[in-house]
Write a protein that holds these residues in place. Structure first.
Motif, mmCIF file in Angstrom:
data_model
loop_
_atom_site.group_PDB
_atom_site.id
_atom_site.type_symbol
_atom_site.label_atom_id
_atom_site.label_comp_id
_atom_site.label_asym_id
_atom_site.label_seq_id
_atom_site.Cartn_x
_atom_site.Cartn_y
_atom_site.Cartn_z
ATOM 1 N N SER A 1 0.820 -1.206 0.000
ATOM 2 C CA SER A 1 0.000 0.000 0.000
ATOM 3 C C SER A 1 0.855 1.258 0.000
ATOM 4 C CB SER A 1 -0.920 0.010 1.224
ATOM 5 O OG SER A 1 -1.806 -1.098 1.200
ATOM 6 N N ALA A 2 0.317 2.308 -0.605
ATOM 7 C CA ALA A 2 0.929 3.630 -0.596
ATOM 8 C C ALA A 2 -0.173 4.668 -0.450
ATOM 9 C CB ALA A 2 1.729 3.875 -1.872
ATOM 10 N N ASP A 3 0.139 5.775 0.207
ATOM 11 C CA ASP A 3 -0.845 6.816 0.472
ATOM 12 C C ASP A 3 -0.882 7.838 -0.659
ATOM 13 O OD1 ASP A 3 -1.561 5.712 2.903
ATOM 14 O OD2 ASP A 3 -0.056 6.858 4.017
ATOM 15 N N GLY A 4 -2.050 8.437 -0.838
ATOM 16 C CA GLY A 4 -2.240 9.499 -1.811
ATOM 17 C C GLY A 4 -3.333 10.438 -1.341
ATOM 18 N N VAL A 5 -3.654 11.416 -2.160
ATOM 19 C CA VAL A 5 -4.673 12.402 -1.791
ATOM 20 C C VAL A 5 -5.737 12.482 -2.875
ATOM 21 C CG1 VAL A 5 -3.065 13.776 -0.428
ATOM 22 C CG2 VAL A 5 -3.418 14.317 -2.852
ATOM 23 N N MET A 6 -6.878 13.025 -2.476
ATOM 24 C CA MET A 6 -7.987 13.296 -3.393
ATOM 25 C C MET A 6 -8.544 14.669 -3.060
ATOM 26 S SD MET A 6 -11.774 11.506 -3.550
ATOM 27 C CE MET A 6 -11.317 10.070 -4.494
ATOM 28 N N VAL A 7 -8.809 15.476 -4.088
ATOM 29 C CA VAL A 7 -9.441 16.779 -3.892
ATOM 30 C C VAL A 7 -10.331 17.049 -5.094
ATOM 31 C CG1 VAL A 7 -7.464 17.982 -4.914
ATOM 32 C CG2 VAL A 7 -9.055 19.227 -3.431
ATOM 33 N N GLY A 8 -11.532 17.583 -4.849
ATOM 34 C CA GLY A 8 -12.431 17.785 -5.974
ATOM 35 C C GLY A 8 -13.721 18.486 -5.597
ATOM 36 N N VAL A 9 -14.669 18.456 -6.539
ATOM 37 C CA VAL A 9 -15.975 19.097 -6.382
ATOM 38 C C VAL A 9 -17.062 18.073 -6.690
ATOM 39 C CG1 VAL A 9 -15.109 21.389 -6.954
ATOM 40 C CG2 VAL A 9 -15.956 19.911 -8.776
ATOM 41 N N ASN A 10 -18.274 18.340 -6.209
ATOM 42 C CA ASN A 10 -19.370 17.407 -6.439
ATOM 43 C C ASN A 10 -20.705 18.124 -6.347
ATOM 44 O OD1 ASN A 10 -18.382 17.038 -3.385
ATOM 45 N ND2 ASN A 10 -20.633 16.911 -3.461
ATOM 46 N N VAL A 11 -21.722 17.519 -6.938
ATOM 47 C CA VAL A 11 -23.100 17.980 -6.812
ATOM 48 C C VAL A 11 -23.960 16.790 -6.411
ATOM 49 C CG1 VAL A 11 -23.614 17.619 -9.262
ATOM 50 C CG2 VAL A 11 -24.977 19.243 -7.944
ATOM 51 N N ASP A 12 -24.923 17.032 -5.539
ATOM 52 C CA ASP A 12 -25.784 15.972 -5.005
ATOM 53 C C ASP A 12 -27.232 16.416 -5.190
ATOM 54 O OD1 ASP A 12 -27.011 13.974 -3.452
ATOM 55 O OD2 ASP A 12 -25.281 13.851 -2.120
ATOM 56 N N VAL A 13 -28.034 15.599 -5.874
ATOM 57 C CA VAL A 13 -29.433 15.962 -6.126
ATOM 58 C C VAL A 13 -30.343 14.817 -5.699
ATOM 59 C CG1 VAL A 13 -28.843 17.477 -8.062
ATOM 60 C CG2 VAL A 13 -29.401 15.089 -8.488
ATOM 61 N N PRO A 14 -31.547 15.131 -5.218
ATOM 62 C CA PRO A 14 -32.475 14.076 -4.825
ATOM 63 C C PRO A 14 -33.035 13.341 -6.027
ATOM 64 C CG PRO A 14 -33.544 16.205 -4.661
ATOM 65 C CD PRO A 14 -32.091 16.476 -4.976
ATOM 66 N N ALA A 15 -33.276 12.060 -5.857
ATOM 67 C CA ALA A 15 -33.956 11.252 -6.866
ATOM 68 C C ALA A 15 -35.449 11.233 -6.546
ATOM 69 C CB ALA A 15 -33.395 9.831 -6.865
ATOM 70 N N PRO A 16 -36.300 10.881 -7.527
ATOM 71 C CA PRO A 16 -37.741 10.828 -7.256
ATOM 72 C C PRO A 16 -38.099 9.860 -6.129
ATOM 73 C CG PRO A 16 -37.339 10.826 -9.617
ATOM 74 C CD PRO A 16 -35.997 10.667 -8.955
ATOM 75 N N ALA A 17 -37.319 8.794 -5.961
ATOM 76 C CA ALA A 17 -37.619 7.825 -4.910
ATOM 77 C C ALA A 17 -37.186 8.365 -3.549
ATOM 78 C CB ALA A 17 -36.913 6.500 -5.192
ATOM 79 N N ARG A 18 -37.965 8.106 -2.553
ATOM 80 C CA ARG A 18 -37.706 8.570 -1.196
ATOM 81 C C ARG A 18 -36.375 8.023 -0.694
ATOM 82 N NH1 ARG A 18 -40.708 10.361 3.274
ATOM 83 N NH2 ARG A 18 -39.919 9.651 5.291
ATOM 84 N N LEU A 19 -35.611 8.879 -0.012
ATOM 85 C CA LEU A 19 -34.346 8.554 0.644
ATOM 86 C C LEU A 19 -33.183 8.345 -0.324
ATOM 87 C CD1 LEU A 19 -35.553 6.043 3.402
ATOM 88 C CD2 LEU A 19 -35.354 8.527 3.553
ATOM 89 N N LEU A 20 -33.425 8.450 -1.620
ATOM 90 C CA LEU A 20 -32.366 8.247 -2.593
ATOM 91 C C LEU A 20 -31.899 9.582 -3.183
ATOM 92 C CD1 LEU A 20 -33.637 5.135 -4.599
ATOM 93 C CD2 LEU A 20 -31.909 5.200 -2.790
ATOM 94 N N SER A 21 -30.622 9.643 -3.505
ATOM 95 C CA SER A 21 -30.065 10.799 -4.201
ATOM 96 C C SER A 21 -28.954 10.318 -5.113
ATOM 97 C CB SER A 21 -29.545 11.852 -3.210
ATOM 98 O OG SER A 21 -28.451 11.345 -2.461
ATOM 99 N N VAL A 22 -28.523 11.200 -5.994
ATOM 100 C CA VAL A 22 -27.454 10.892 -6.950
ATOM 101 C C VAL A 22 -26.360 11.931 -6.789
ATOM 102 C CG1 VAL A 22 -26.825 10.619 -9.371
ATOM 103 C CG2 VAL A 22 -29.067 9.833 -8.565
ATOM 104 N N ARG A 23 -25.125 11.468 -6.736
ATOM 105 C CA ARG A 23 -23.986 12.366 -6.626
ATOM 106 C C ARG A 23 -23.074 12.174 -7.831
ATOM 107 N NH1 ARG A 23 -20.265 10.960 -1.897
ATOM 108 N NH2 ARG A 23 -21.800 12.030 -0.594
ATOM 109 N N ALA A 24 -22.620 13.274 -8.395
ATOM 110 C CA ALA A 24 -21.629 13.241 -9.471
ATOM 111 C C ALA A 24 -20.558 14.272 -9.153
ATOM 112 C CB ALA A 24 -22.274 13.535 -10.823
#
Length: 221
Positions: free
Chosen positions: A64-87
């Protein structure tokens, strides 16, 4: 001394950026009507630490080796209850320490390899709210577009055939907390398993397996 190599397929990287921005733009204007308890739309930034290793088909072993992650995202609700989609889109470092079990069984001459990616995940989330707090499960595919490989010259010869894009599957879980409906923070852990090879040659194939811890700050919109 390390050898630095950039992905020659610039069109793949630009196409991936364009698709991500287009998806984020479309999701931003999805007019879903959240039901009670459903997560509202958010846009956010994230920072995380990754521990990755390479899985080789031949006697080469990966540590194993360590690395980093940095970024942006958007999260929107789906029509079904309790569900959402993230990209989103992230800069991701995946690396490994490798050695030959036959020629170097004592691991005296390990070599380091590091892969730099533009990572594009699309994940489904199942969330449960408890007042201002909540927990969630997530799963979905991730496409990594190779930006650069760093490795010693002798190891780079084995990794001569870089794959400009890698398909992986991510699963994870997290906790979140809302601060007076002004912003939300998430803390999550996840596992990413490479479904396609990151590198290959006539003698071997190489995939990545990664675990990560990520901190995210989101604003509702």
């Amino acid at each position: 001394m390390c050898k630095y190599r950039r992905c020659s397929d610039t069109k793949e990287v630009l196409r991936g950026i364009g698709l991500t921005l287009g998806l984020v733009f479309c999701l931003t204007f999805v007019q879903a009507s959240p039901l009670d308890g459903q997560i509202q739309r958010t846009v956010g930034i994230h920072l995380g630490q990754i521990r990755a290793k390479q899985l080789w088909d031949d006697p080469i072993s990966g540590g194993s080796a360590d690395g980093v992650m940095v970024g942006v995202n958007v999260d929107v609700p789906a029509p079904a209850r309790l569900l959402s989609v993230r990209a989103g889109a992230s800069y991701v470092q995946r690396g490994s320490v490798v050695w030959d079990e036959v020629l170097d069984p004592e691991r005296q001459f390990p070599a380091n390899v590091r892969s730099h990616y533009l990572s594009i995940p699309v994940q489904g989330k199942l969330g449960f709210r408890f007042g201002p707090g909540g927990i969630y499960l997530l799963a979905g595919p991730t496409v990594d577009l190779l930006l650069e490989t760093q490795c010693p010259q002798d190891l780079c010869r084995l990794l001569d055939e870089e794959r400009p894009s890698v398909l992986s599957m991510t699963v994870g879980t997290g906790v979140s907390f809302d601060f007076r409906d002004r912003f939300r923070v998430d803390l999550e852990v996840w596992l990413t398993e490479g479904l396609t090879e990151a590198y290959s040659s006539t003698s071997t194939g190489v995939r990545y397996r990664s675990m990560g811890v990520l901190f995210r700050t989101c604003l509702p919109f």
